[in-house]
Design an enzyme around this catalytic site. Structure first.
Site: not given
Ligand SMILES: NC(=O)c1ccc[n+]([C@@H]2O[C@H](COP(=O)([O-])OP(=O)(O)OC[C@H]3O[C@@H](n4cnc5c(N)ncnc54)[C@H](OP(=O)(O)O)[C@@H]3O)[C@@H](O)[C@H]2O)c1
Length: 242
Positions: A137, A150
């Site tokens: 991130s 985080y």
């Molecule tokens: N969106 C942003 O602005 C952003 C910015 C920086 C970094 N990120 C990083 O990008 C990655 C993807 O995030 P996203 O934005 O796509 O978020 P998201 O839409 O909330 O997706 C998160 C994914 O992680 C899985 N997950 C969450 N908690 C879990 C657990 N305890 N065990 C196993 N799987 C788990 C979820 O599975 P289920 O939904 O099936 O439970 C989901 O598939 C993350 O690592 C996040 O930190 C995102």
């Protein structure tokens, strides 16, 4: 070619699974809660001619990484691409974070990716061009006012990736993608005003899409990135250039 994408049910992971399948890979679709979304995606990828299957594992639990690795090993004897995308961003003031919350956040966002990589190394070493990609991130670099645990975990991923890029060379490349503000459920709590404010802070003038992050991950997974390892690629519209 075979890929495992963690957290592939929704958001960035879902688009990553699609991008890798488009590039000809079979995909293991990991999820925790969103079972029907994961199953729908696996069906979609299968309909496109790829092998795809779903695996459930809670990666905030101590046995999560081993459960997931076991399910993949039961199906495949080699793995080419491992994308550590699953994560969640719990908002909390530093002083209020309990020991249990600290442990769970570090477990999901840092320890599980490390253990999962270790568990799947025997499969990755059978690939002719193994790829490990961590999703960190911008907060790893910028810090967070609402989630020190985080940000610490996401910064830890960068050190882990750089270490593994040395230790696993030359057979396996290891890189990190660091997204900025991306339009997924993670931002669902934003009001329209907060969203507009986010957009104004980004030099490219808007929040990014999951697809825009997935395309960079797919590049790092591709033969075109054969000479890239130990890199952190920022996908943030210029929010925090490094
Ligand atoms: N969106 C942003 O602005 C952003 C910015 C920086 C970094 N990120 C990083 O990008 C990655 C993807 O995030 P996203 O934005 O796509 O978020 P998201 O839409 O909330 O997706 C998160 C994914 O992680 C899985 N997950 C969450 N908690 C879990 C657990 N305890 N065990 C196993 N799987 C788990 C979820 O599975 P289920 O939904 O099936 O439970 C989901 O598939 C993350 O690592 C996040 O930190 C995102």
């Amino acid at each position: 070619m075979r890929a495992l994408v963690t957290g592939a049910s929704v958001g960035i992971g879902r688009e990553t699974a699609r991008a890798l399948a488009r590039d000809g890979m079979d995909v293991a679709v990991h999820f925790r809660r969103h079972e029907s979304e994961a199953a729908g995606l696996a069906q979609e990828l299968s309909a496109g001619g790829r092998e795809a299957f779903t695996v459930r594992a809670d990666l905030s639990r101590p046995d999560g990484a081993a459960t997931l690795a076991g399910a993949v090993r039961a199906r495949w004897d080699s793995l080419d691409v491992l994308v550590h995308n699953a994560g969640s961003y719990p908002r909390a003031a530093f002083a209020s974070i309990t020991d249990a919350e600290w442990e769970a956040c570090l477990r999901l966002n840092l320890t599980a990716p490390a253990l999962l990589t270790r568990e799947l190394l025997p499969l990755l070493t059978r690939s002719s061009a193994g790829r490990v990609i961590f999703v960190s991130s911008v907060l790893a670099v910028a810090g967070s006012r609402h989630g020190a645990h985080y940000a610490a975990a996401k910064a830890g991923l960068v050190g882990l990736a750089r270490s593994l890029s040395r230790e696993l060379a030359p057979g396996i490349t290891v890189n990190t993608v660091a997204p900025g503000s991306i339009d997924t459920a993670i931002l669902a709590g934003d009001t329209a005003e907060m969203r507009a404010e986010r957009g104004r802070a980004i030099p490219l003038g808007r929040i990014g899409t999951a697809r825009e992050v997935a395309d960079v991950i797919a590049f790092l997974a591709s033969p075109n990135a054969a000479y890239v390892t130990g890199a952190t690629v920022h996908v943030n519209g210029g929010l925090r250039p490094e």
